[in-house]
Write an enzyme that holds these catalytic residues in place. Structure first.
Site, PDB file in Angstrom:
ATOM      1  N   ASP A 365      -4.497 -12.957   1.359  1.00  0.00           N
ATOM      2  CA  ASP A 365      -4.764 -12.557   2.106  1.00  0.00           C
ATOM      3  C   ASP A 365      -5.879 -12.760   2.017  1.00  0.00           C
ATOM      4  OD1 ASP A 365      -5.079  -9.999   4.155  1.00  0.00           O
ATOM      5  OD2 ASP A 365      -2.779  -9.830   4.028  1.00  0.00           O
ATOM      6  N   ARG A 442     -17.058  -5.318  12.551  1.00  0.00           N
ATOM      7  CA  ARG A 442     -16.745  -5.957  11.259  1.00  0.00           C
ATOM      8  C   ARG A 442     -17.863  -6.906  10.798  1.00  0.00           C
ATOM      9  NH1 ARG A 442     -11.583  -8.069   7.938  1.00  0.00           N
ATOM     10  NH2 ARG A 442     -11.755  -7.084   5.879  1.00  0.00           N
ATOM     11  N   TRP A 476      -0.958 -12.650  10.892  1.00  0.00           N
ATOM     12  CA  TRP A 476      -1.987 -13.041  11.905  1.00  0.00           C
ATOM     13  C   TRP A 476      -3.283 -11.968  12.539  1.00  0.00           C
ATOM     14  CZ3 TRP A 476      -2.892 -18.052  15.334  1.00  0.00           C
ATOM     15  CH2 TRP A 476      -3.626 -17.906  16.042  1.00  0.00           C
ATOM     16  N   ASP A 477      -4.225 -11.943  11.458  1.00  0.00           N
ATOM     17  CA  ASP A 477      -4.839 -10.731  12.343  1.00  0.00           C
ATOM     18  C   ASP A 477      -5.541 -10.930  13.439  1.00  0.00           C
ATOM     19  OD1 ASP A 477      -5.775  -8.761  11.464  1.00  0.00           O
ATOM     20  OD2 ASP A 477      -6.272  -8.678   9.418  1.00  0.00           O
ATOM     21  N   MET A 478      -6.695  -9.441  13.559  1.00  0.00           N
ATOM     22  CA  MET A 478      -7.623  -9.509  14.606  1.00  0.00           C
ATOM     23  C   MET A 478      -8.292  -7.790  14.388  1.00  0.00           C
ATOM     24  SD  MET A 478      -7.994  -7.888  17.633  1.00  0.00           S
ATOM     25  CE  MET A 478      -8.599  -8.081  19.493  1.00  0.00           C
ATOM     26  N   ASN A 479      -9.580  -8.192  13.974  1.00  0.00           N
ATOM     27  CA  ASN A 479     -10.051  -7.164  13.309  1.00  0.00           C
ATOM     28  C   ASN A 479     -11.568  -6.495  13.525  1.00  0.00           C
ATOM     29  OD1 ASN A 479      -8.912  -5.911  10.952  1.00  0.00           O
ATOM     30  ND2 ASN A 479      -8.968  -8.378  10.511  1.00  0.00           N
ATOM     31  N   CYS A 525      -0.927  -8.338  13.070  1.00  0.00           N
ATOM     32  CA  CYS A 525      -1.710  -7.759  13.263  1.00  0.00           C
ATOM     33  C   CYS A 525      -3.224  -7.422  13.348  1.00  0.00           C
ATOM     34  CB  CYS A 525      -2.019  -7.583  11.161  1.00  0.00           C
ATOM     35  SG  CYS A 525      -2.626  -6.795  10.159  1.00  0.00           S
ATOM     36  N   ASP A 547      -2.467  -0.022   8.348  1.00  0.00           N
ATOM     37  CA  ASP A 547      -2.939  -0.319   7.467  1.00  0.00           C
ATOM     38  C   ASP A 547      -3.313   0.620   6.136  1.00  0.00           C
ATOM     39  OD1 ASP A 547      -4.262  -2.506   7.639  1.00  0.00           O
ATOM     40  OD2 ASP A 547      -6.350  -1.644   7.619  1.00  0.00           O
TER      41      ASP A 547
HETATM   42  C1  DGJ Z   1      -6.790  -5.609   8.023  1.00  0.00           C
HETATM   43  C2  DGJ Z   1      -5.517  -5.877   7.723  1.00  0.00           C
HETATM   44  O1  DGJ Z   1      -4.734  -4.770   8.876  1.00  0.00           O
HETATM   45  C3  DGJ Z   1      -5.135  -5.603   6.304  1.00  0.00           C
HETATM   46  O2  DGJ Z   1      -4.181  -6.064   5.947  1.00  0.00           O
HETATM   47  C4  DGJ Z   1      -6.169  -6.943   6.044  1.00  0.00           C
HETATM   48  O3  DGJ Z   1      -5.329  -8.432   6.111  1.00  0.00           O
HETATM   49  C5  DGJ Z   1      -7.623  -6.851   6.477  1.00  0.00           C
HETATM   50  N1  DGJ Z   1      -8.362  -6.851   7.240  1.00  0.00           N
HETATM   51  C6  DGJ Z   1      -8.295  -7.741   4.988  1.00  0.00           C
HETATM   52  O4  DGJ Z   1      -9.706  -8.701   5.825  1.00  0.00           O
END
Ligand code: DGJ
Length: 733
Positions: A365, A442, A476-479, A525, A547
């Site tokens: 991760d 973030r 493939w995340d997006m935060n 994700c 999460d």
């Molecule tokens: C958010 C994701 O939902 C988590 O599972 C993890 O990958 C974190 N980001 C990592 O920054």
């Protein structure tokens, strides 16, 4: 099947169990006449009677017998006597907003044409569907507007979208371009939506409609945790397996608007599409605009019936690629095991232990790139962090592969950290108002995907990562969510195009990468389930559901998600206790049972487990490997809702009905409770069924009408909290 009765001026869109009727009033207005159970004969002209009503003006002064305000329409327009919510608005060079949509001609095609640049349901051969194209013209702006309806031959679903073509020779601006609108006759209705928050996604909310508008939307640049691009309209009597359910689902991952407006006569207009609050689109002569697709589902068998149609359609004709029909690997993810603090040796020790327990894929991760030790830096610099990975990605991936696991990787390609080489080189590549403001979420900024060069950079960078090591999976995340809505590359009058242009850029990136790497399993994700929508499922057959891995919370999230999305799209992990999000302690057995109702994974350090826990995990994985094909493709019946009590229960019936699984979860026990029975569905009355866990034999009708005793002889569990069990029933005769 689609038919047109020229004499009655009536289109009949027939699915196996539903009819959808469209009429042409006075040969020009496209009216909505009926949607519901399949009609066998259609009376001439009695479906809609125009009426005159005080304060509802008449568009044709010579014919005061009707107003558009009381006419049920298919794609309503603004300010031409209809005061309800319009489906589209075009601003002309003269500043007019009013519209008037009139029918010109139609085509009925076999099959379903793809939507250029957008995710959509599809067919594998032309015989699976028919498509009606209604070519209309807006009389005021002069735009050609093509309403598209695809009817699937074996499912009670209709896919709608709209194409605007500017052949008017003049420049106009689209201020609103929804994907679908339906006017249902006056009745008592309730609206079901899936609101939430980070860690509490897609909880079921059911609200009575009132005169006025009930609506949901996202302005966050993503479909979001807070709302989902879906609503269902039901009657107060509708339950899980009975009553009318009308589903509306938007195949889109960005800002959306959906709602239901109850008018002065009690009739209800449902609308769904790209959110007009953050949208406009300039159309110079020759340009066109394609809306995303809305998928409408009708079931006379309640919410369960509606869900099963969405599940089948989205699982088999929205998801694509190698993994659509293939069981997905059981994975171990290091995030909750190590967060940012890992070394190559630590990862290998996790991989070794995971392999012993039966896992199939190891996912590395966040934290493997740039100089990322926390969330303040390095997004955008997708080069291995040598301090943690001295042998690079390739070295690590080869060692993991040597252990006998596939190797997968986390990336967040749409984002950039202010502390990154990418941002230092291209400070203008982010969404911001230059020299005024740019918010961070973030500690990160969003790359401006309305720019082709940025999208190309992402395609090249991700390809470069995939080319340097044996990587078989990408998370493939997006935060963070979008703010400011300003692109340095768009002219002032086009700034409101940014939200949708971003989505088109993202879809182009995903289309290119998934076509270039067909062997790679992509998982969506967004801080958990912040972009869990049909748009993403077109590119990625599975999405990280939340999460929040707390089993008691997760069962609610997965239950709500199942209203629209198949369990094959929900990834679900077993994590350590006390749970990192809620602090709650639940038994490992329940964590395993909840997670095995989706695509199973683990997110903990397996080296910290004692012998008993290791044996339990081995058992869970063995059971999942046996059952996953069934769970991921079975018909799902929701038997008890965690939103209505302290328990949840599901029935999974395999397509050939040879296996029936009952998953039961009790979140809070009740002392002195009456033994619990669950009434099952769709079994064979004449067969007997054996429960493999208890050896008990039941009659099919007994299981459906009297019920399956979930607690059986397990009196010791009769009142314990966090009890769960998965039972297997097999027909004997
Ligand atoms: C958010 C994701 O939902 C988590 O599972 C993890 O990958 C974190 N980001 C990592 O920054």
């Amino acid at each position: 099947m689609i038919t047109f009765d020229c004499r009655k001026q009536l289109f009949h869109l027939a699915t196996p169990h539903s009819s959808y009727l469209i009429g042409l009033h006075s040969g020009k207005y496209v009216t909505h006449l009926y949607w519901g159970r399949r009609l066998t004969d259609i009376p001439s002209g009695s479906l809609y009677t125009p009426g005159n009503l005080a304060f509802s003006p008449n568009p044709d002064p010579r014919n005061p017998s009707y107003s558009l305000d009381t006419m049920p329409q298919e794609y309503p327009f603004a300010f031409r006597t209809d005061y309800r919510i319009p489906a589209y608005e075009v601003e002309t060079a003269e500043g007019c907003f009013a519209g008037e949509l009139q029918y010109e001609r139609h085509e009925i095609l076999t099959g379903k044409p793809p939507l250029p640049g957008l995710p959509a349901t599809y067919v594998e051969n032309h015989e699976e569907a028919q498509t009606l194209l209604l070519h209309c013209r807006d009389q005021i702006s002069g735009l050609c507007i093509v309403l598209s309806y695809t009817v699937f031959n074996s499912l009670d679903a209709i896919a709608r979208s709209v194409r605007f073509v500017n052949d008017s020779g003049r420049q106009v601006v689209l201020r609103r371009a929804l994907s679908a609108s339906v006017d249902l006759p006056a009745a008592k209705y309730e609206m079901i939506t899936l609101p939430g928050a980070w860690g509490r996604e897609r909880h079921v909310q059911r609200t009575e409609l009132f005169q006025g508008t009930c609506s949901i939307e996202s302005r966050r640049g993503a479909s979001s945790h807070q709302q989902n691009p879906f609503l269902a309209l039901v009657t107060p009597e509708t339950g899980e397996e009975h009553g009318d359910a009308f589903g509306f689902s938007l195949v889109y991952s960005g800002n959306f608007l959906a709602g239901a407006e109850t008018d002065q006569l009690g009739s209800v207009r449902i609308f769904l599409g790209v959110n007009p609050n953050t949208f406009s689109w300039g159309l110079v002569s020759g340009d066109s605009f394609q809306t995303p697709e809305a998928v409408l589902v009708y079931s006379a068998h309640g919410l369960g019936g509606m869900s099963r149609i969405y599940h089948r359609l989205y699982r088999t004709r929205l998801c694509r690629g190698r993994y659509r029909d293939t069981p997905r690997p059981v994975l171990i993810n290091n995030w909750e095991a190590t967060y940012f603090q890992f070394t190559q040796d630590k990862l290998i020790s996790i991989a070794n232990q995971a392999k012993k327990l039966g896992m199939e894929l190891m996912v590395l991760d966040d934290g493997w790139f740039g100089h990322r030790d926390d969330d303040t830096s390095s997004l955008g610099d997708w080069v291995p962090y040598r301090k943690k990975l001295p042998e690079g990605l390739d070295g690590l991936a080869r060692q993991v592969t040597a252990v006998g696991l596939h190797f997968g990787l986390w990336m967040e390609p749409e984002m950039v950290s202010a502390d990154s080489n990418l941002f230092r080189t291209h400070p203008d590549w982010v969404i911001q108002i230059p020299e005024k403001c740019r918010s961070e979420g973030r500690n990160q900024l969003i790359l401006d995907l309305s720019r082709d060069e940025v999208c190309n950079y992402i395609i090249n960078t991700v390809s470069n990562v995939l080319d340097q090591a044996p990587i078989s999976y990408i998370k493939w995340d997006m935060n963070r969510h979008m703010t400011e809505y300003y692109s340095t590359s768009l002219p002032p009058q086009r700034q409101k195009e940014l939200g949708h242009r971003y989505m088109l850029g993202l879809y182009r990136i995903l289309e290119t990468l998934t076509a270039r790497y067909p062997e790679v399993l992509f998982e969506g994700c967004s801080g958990g389930g912040g972009r869990f929508d049909p748009g993403m499922l077109f590119y990625m057959p599975q999405i990280w559901t939340s999460d929040n891995t707390d089993a008691a919370d997760r069962i609610r999230i997965q239950y709500g998600t199942s209203l629209v999305y198949p369990v094959s799209s929900m990834t679900a992990h077993v994590s350590a206790v006390p749970n990192h999000q809620t602090g709650r302690v639940t038994p490992l057995s329940m964590r395993g049972d909840v997670a095995s109702l989706g695509v199973l994974g683990y997110e903990l350090d397996p080296n910290t487990l004692g012998d008993i826990e290791q044996d339990e995990i081995k058992r869970q994985i063995e059971q999942h490997l046996k059952l996953r094909r069934i769970i991921l493709s079975a018909d799902l019946y929701r038997l008890a809702s965690p939103f209505e009590g302290d328990e949840a229960a599901f029935q999974f019936l395999s397509e050939d009905k040879s296996v029936c699984l009952i998953a039961y979860f009790r979140l809070r026990g009740t002392i002195s409770a009456f033994p619990r029975k669950l009434r099952l569905h769709a079994l064979d009355h004449a067969s007997t069924y054996r429960c493999l866990e208890t050896g008990q034999v039941y009659g099919g009708s007994e299981l459906m009408f009297s019920g399956f005793p979930v607690q059986g002889s397990q009196a010791s569990n009769g009142f314990s909290d966090f009890y769960s069990h998965i039972f297997t029933l097999k027909p004997e005769t």
